[in-house]
Design a protein around this motif. Structure first.
Motif, PDB file in Angstrom:
ATOM      1  N   UNK A 492      34.964   8.836  34.112  1.00  0.00           N
ATOM      2  CA  UNK A 492      36.037   8.958  35.109  1.00  0.00           C
ATOM      3  C   UNK A 492      37.400   8.964  34.455  1.00  0.00           C
ATOM      4  N   UNK A 493      37.590   8.151  33.420  1.00  0.00           N
ATOM      5  CA  UNK A 493      38.872   8.151  32.719  1.00  0.00           C
ATOM      6  C   UNK A 493      39.110   9.466  31.999  1.00  0.00           C
ATOM      7  N   UNK A 494      38.072  10.031  31.429  1.00  0.00           N
ATOM      8  CA  UNK A 494      38.224  11.332  30.765  1.00  0.00           C
ATOM      9  C   UNK A 494      38.627  12.410  31.764  1.00  0.00           C
ATOM     10  N   UNK A 495      38.068  12.379  32.935  1.00  0.00           N
ATOM     11  CA  UNK A 495      38.431  13.370  33.949  1.00  0.00           C
ATOM     12  C   UNK A 495      39.881  13.205  34.395  1.00  0.00           C
ATOM     13  N   UNK A 496      40.333  11.972  34.512  1.00  0.00           N
ATOM     14  CA  UNK A 496      41.750  11.742  34.847  1.00  0.00           C
ATOM     15  C   UNK A 496      42.667  12.227  33.733  1.00  0.00           C
ATOM     16  N   UNK A 497      42.258  12.025  32.503  1.00  0.00           N
ATOM     17  CA  UNK A 497      43.062  12.512  31.381  1.00  0.00           C
ATOM     18  C   UNK A 497      43.177  14.029  31.413  1.00  0.00           C
ATOM     19  N   UNK A 498      42.090  14.708  31.688  1.00  0.00           N
ATOM     20  CA  UNK A 498      42.118  16.165  31.782  1.00  0.00           C
ATOM     21  C   UNK A 498      42.961  16.628  32.968  1.00  0.00           C
ATOM     22  N   UNK A 499      42.940  15.881  34.061  1.00  0.00           N
ATOM     23  CA  UNK A 499      43.793  16.218  35.206  1.00  0.00           C
ATOM     24  C   UNK A 499      45.274  16.110  34.847  1.00  0.00           C
ATOM     25  N   UNK A 542      48.998   9.444  30.089  1.00  0.00           N
ATOM     26  CA  UNK A 542      49.352   8.282  29.286  1.00  0.00           C
ATOM     27  C   UNK A 542      48.632   7.028  29.772  1.00  0.00           C
ATOM     28  N   UNK A 543      48.484   6.880  31.088  1.00  0.00           N
ATOM     29  CA  UNK A 543      47.802   5.699  31.621  1.00  0.00           C
ATOM     30  C   UNK A 543      46.362   5.631  31.142  1.00  0.00           C
ATOM     31  N   UNK A 544      45.678   6.761  31.083  1.00  0.00           N
ATOM     32  CA  UNK A 544      44.303   6.775  30.598  1.00  0.00           C
ATOM     33  C   UNK A 544      44.245   6.372  29.128  1.00  0.00           C
ATOM     34  N   UNK A 545      45.124   6.943  28.305  1.00  0.00           N
ATOM     35  CA  UNK A 545      45.142   6.577  26.893  1.00  0.00           C
ATOM     36  C   UNK A 545      45.496   5.116  26.706  1.00  0.00           C
ATOM     37  N   UNK A 546      46.436   4.633  27.498  1.00  0.00           N
ATOM     38  CA  UNK A 546      46.836   3.229  27.410  1.00  0.00           C
ATOM     39  C   UNK A 546      45.664   2.324  27.778  1.00  0.00           C
ATOM     40  N   UNK A 547      44.913   2.696  28.814  1.00  0.00           N
ATOM     41  CA  UNK A 547      43.770   1.876  29.236  1.00  0.00           C
ATOM     42  C   UNK A 547      42.690   1.839  28.162  1.00  0.00           C
ATOM     43  N   UNK A 548      42.390   2.978  27.574  1.00  0.00           N
ATOM     44  CA  UNK A 548      41.391   3.018  26.514  1.00  0.00           C
ATOM     45  C   UNK A 548      41.836   2.189  25.309  1.00  0.00           C
TER      46      UNK A 548
END
Length: 879
Positions: A492-499, A542-548
């Motif tokens: 799900x995080x990867x899909x948000x990053x792509x979005x 950025x939020x996805x990368x920050x979360x990871x």
């Protein structure tokens, strides 16, 4: 006899008719006319009257030779000295009217002030005036001066021709220099009214009486290029001398001289400081508007004379009297013909009415005679020596000549017809000093800076490729979401990053659109759409990368973090960004703003300036909103970089969780974000550069992020063998178990590194304590046994242990010799050697420990901490 007498009488009567008839036929009815001219009380006035008197005599002589009815009347002129004084001329008029005879017409009138006063009183006196010298524009008002006619064109037509010339060459910015004087001042006022009506800007109006150069210098300071000069012929040399000194001539300047005269220039007379060549150089290319002095046709006019025949006769008369040539002599000749024709026509009409009226003794009133005379002058139409003589609204219809000064002479380059209001130019004869007509000002070229079609196509193509790659990766991720690698990395995080990558890449397609091709409302909407897509896309990515990154950091620090807590970080960042954008959109929405840049001089032509305009999206408090957005994103970027730096060396066995690629992605987003903001602020005045720079940074950031975050996964999935299918419930449980195992493995790896660091610190403290015990001088030192156990990993990852045990007499006494241990004589004794080895061997063991898979070398710097030692019997055991 009777019949013979009748024949004699008839013969006698016939002889009497033959003798007396011709004499009776020569009887001409007198027509008294007042000739108002300045004869005395002023220098030059006598010369003016003497200069036009031969032309008037020639007209009277030609009138006598005309057939009836014009030949039946004789004009009798009564000279009236006006002295160019309104009061004296009016008194002289009343005296003449009182003394008689009955005058029907006033001829002449040279001085504008005296003529204006006399003309206002003409209707009350039942008089009509025909002048040959009145040209003031104020006398063209038919409401006040309805009984005044002049054969010389009004100065108004000169101004009309000037306006037509300016309009022909699209000169809309001019300056006026006028010589002091009542007539030229009146002419300047009328010219300014016509220029204002035509939309021509008068930058500066200067008057001069003596100091011409100061007036011209002010025109030059105001950057006046088209100069309209109104000065007498005698001042032309002085004006062009100052123009030469100030360098106000050549290709950049155009002189238009409007003086109303009829003679050519005589440059070089009575001027000091300038040579004749200098004057000719300054006046070269100037255009002079003048009235046509004499017709250029060779046909005979109403008088039977051709214009050239009349001019030769006039010059012969003038030479006999010794007077100077007057530029108004031809107009005076035609004016006398206008008066004679109108008076004879009215007299014939009155005679016919009195003779053939049904009532006897009927006389025509003076008012009726005045109306008939006024109508006769209005209907005047004949060919005179100055050309066709026609009146329209009291003004003489004629042609204004345009003479261009070329070299040392004037060339007729065009004319202006007052009847048709048409300007005719002979372009083949016109010569300008430059490649074309002079510009009325420094040419300012308006240049719109916008994104060109080629640049937009190239950048849009790159953005389209990025969007295609992102969509491909997104489809790949969704399709292979059951794969263990993609499940463990957080699908799900990867899909948000792509979005987020899709949104930020789509903003590039919107930012390069040309606002000139769209409506203002559409541009405003596109401004808001671009802001939302770029800001939300950046925030989500950025939020996805920050979360990871935070997830890996928390695992290394043994902090338990659930999937739900990780999702909240993305949600809160997204909600904060949406809140700021909605507030911005409601309170101060983005609008299309046109920005005007500073003037730049063209390198090819120094007389051309380029003013650039550009458009961009902005709001009233743009700086405030940008500060708010950067204010909460900048700390998050800094925190993300800190977390990425902290996990850069974390080794993870699973390829789905690569701390190195994650750190690189975080650094990439931060660097490109800061560069994009700085570049956007520095290049906002140049839309092409701004669009190219910001688009390149956005697309490069997205490409690098896709490469580091999804490239290894894509390769791993493609190269790895397919896994057996399991039920969905079992797959979910297996994914959770794998994720927990991975997190536990990372946590244990971090704990292992900490314990190794503590082991190195304990080794150092053991050495320190051992040294202290050796230095103690006790009589009976107990035997110490040191057990040191070190565990590590080999290259294969299997655990192994290295154990070193040493039992020695720490501080034994030399019983045989009876010496103390510290004595120099026993320093090389076996006991001392064993004591030194007991201290040095642990140090050597600590130094070589990393080579055999033990504690890292970096942990050896921690020497100051105190840990727990375990004492069992005579041995120290450290684990």
């Amino acid at each position: 006899m009777e019949r013979h007498g009748q024949v004699e009488v008839f013969r006698l009567l016939l002889v009497c008719w033959l003798v007396v008839g011709p004499a009776l036929a020569q009887v001409r009815h007198p027509l008294p006319v007042l000739w108002m001219m300045p004869v005395s009380s002023g220098s030059g006035r006598e010369n003016l009257t003497a200069a036009v008197a031969p032309a008037v005599r020639l007209a009277l002589q030609d009138l006598k030779r005309q057939p009836p009815p014009l030949g039946n009347y004789e004009i009798q002129l009564q000279l009236l000295d006006s002295q160019c004084d309104p009061a004296k001329s009016l008194k002289a008029l009343f005296d003449a009217m009182w003394a008689g005879p009955k005058y029907l017409l006033v001829f002449g009138g040279v001085c504008p002030s005296a003529t204006a006063l006399i003309a206002r009183s003409l209707p009350a006196l039942n008089l009509l005036q025909v002048s040959f010298a009145v040209a003031s524009p104020s006398l063209s008002n038919r409401k006040w001066y309805g009984n005044l006619f002049s054969t010389v064109p009004s100065d108004r037509v000169l101004n009309q021709a000037t306006v037509k010339l300016l309009q022909r060459y699209k000169w809309t910015r001019v300056g006026i220099i006028t010589q002091d004087g009542p007539r030229l001042s009146e002419m300047k006022k009328d010219l300014m009214r016509q220029l204002l009506k035509a939309g021509v800007q008068v930058v500066s109006t200067e008057s001069f009486s003596e100091d011409v150069c100061s007036s011209l210098r002010r025109l030059k300071e105001n950057d006046v290029r088209i100069i309209i000069g109104q000065f007498e012929e005698e001042s032309a040399s002085e004006v062009f001398c100052c123009a030469y000194r100030l360098n106000m001539f050549g290709a950049r300047y155009q002189w238009v001289v409007v003086d109303g005269g009829t003679s050519g220039w005589r440059l070089g007379w009575h001027v000091s400081g300038c040579t004749a060549n200098s004057l000719l150089t300054a006046a070269d290319g100037s255009i002079r508007l003048q009235m046509r002095q004499i017709s250029n046709t060779n046909t005979a006019g109403v008088s039977g004379r051709t214009p050239q025949d009349y001019q030769d006769s006039y010059l012969r008369e003038l030479i006999q009297e010794g007077s100077k040539v007057s530029p108004l002599h031809a107009y005076a000749y035609d004016a006398m013909w206008v008066a004679a024709r109108a008076l004879s026509q009215v007299m014939e009409t009155v005679k016919h009415r009195e003779k053939y009226s049904s009532q006897r003794n009927v006389s025509v009133s003076e008012e009726e005679v005045q109306r008939m005379l006024l109508e006769a002058v209005r209907q005047t139409q004949f060919e005179g020596v100055t050309g066709p003589v026609v009146f329209r609204n009291g003004e003489r219809m004629t042609s204004i000549e345009l003479i261009q000064f070329q070299g040392s002479s004037g060339v007729l380059v065009g004319d202006f017809s007052t009847s048709t209001q048409q300007l005719r130019l002979m372009k083949q004869l016109l010569k300008f000093k430059g490649p074309g007509p002079a510009r009325d000002k420094t040419l300012v070229l308006v240049q719109w800076q916008h994104v060109g079609l080629l640049l937009y196509s190239l950048v849009s193509s790159a953005a389209a490729v990025t969007i295609f790659i992102t969509l491909t990766v997104l489809i790949f991720t969704v399709t292979n979401h059951k794969h263990r690698l993609l499940r463990s990395s957080g699908g799900s995080l990867d899909e948000l990053l792509l979005l987020g990558v899709l949104l930020s890449s789509s903003s590039v397609l919107i930012s390069g659109l040309d606002g000139a091709l769209l409506s203002e409302r559409t541009v405003d909407i596109l401004c808001s759409v671009r802001l939302w897509t770029l800001s939300v896309g950046h925030t989500v990515g950025f939020a996805v990368l920050f979360t990871k990154t935070w997830r890996v950091y928390s695992l290394c620090c043994s902090v338990k973090q659930t999937q739900q807590q990780q999702s909240r970080v993305v949600l809160w960042m997204f909600l904060l960004d949406v809140f700021v954008l909605i507030t911005w959109q409601i309170l101060d929405p983005l609008r299309r703003v046109v920005l005007q840049h500073s003037l730049q001089r063209d390198s090819a032509d120094q007389d051309i300036l380029i003013r650039s305009y550009s458009e961009h999206c902005s709001s009233t408090n743009m700086e405030l909103w940008l500060t708010a957005v950067y204010g909460y994103k900048a700390p998050l970027l800094g925190l993300g970089c800190f977390l990425a730096w902290s996990i850069r060396t974390v080794q993870v066995d699973h390829p789905a969780v690569s701390s190195k690629h994650l750190a690189l992605s975080m650094f990439t987003v931060t660097v490109f974000s800061v560069s994009g903001v700085s570049g956007s602020l520095l290049t906002s005045h140049n839309p092409p550069v701004h669009f190219c720079l910001t688009s390149a940074l956005i697309l490069c950031c997205n490409i690098f992020t896709l490469s580091w975050m999804f490239g290894p996964k894509f390769l791993h999935v493609c190269l790895s063998s397919s896994e057996p299918q399991q039920p969905s419930e079992l797959q979910g449980e297996a994914a959770e178990e794998e994720e927990e195992e991975e997190e536990e493995k990372i946590r244990l790896s971090r704990l292992n590194q900490q314990l190794r660091s503590q082991t190195a610190q304990l080794d150092v403290e053991i050495e320190t304590i051992t040294m202290q015990l050796c230095e103690m001088s006790e009589p009976a030192a107990p035997e110490l046994k040191l057990h040191h156990t070190t565990r590590g990993q080999n290259n294969a990852g299997e655990g192994r242990s290295v154990t070193w045990t040493h039992a020695a007499q720490v501080c034994p006494q030399d019983r045989n010799s009876g010496r103390k241990p510290s004595s120099p004589d026993g320093i090389n004794s076996p006991e001392h050697m064993r004591r030194r080895l007991s201290v040095q061997l642990p140090i050597l063991h600590h130094s070589y420990l990393p080579a055999v898979g033990g504690v890292s070398t970096s942990s050896s710097s921690l020497f100051g901490s105190q840990d727990v030692f375990v004492h069992s019997n005579d041995n120290f055991l450290f684990t």
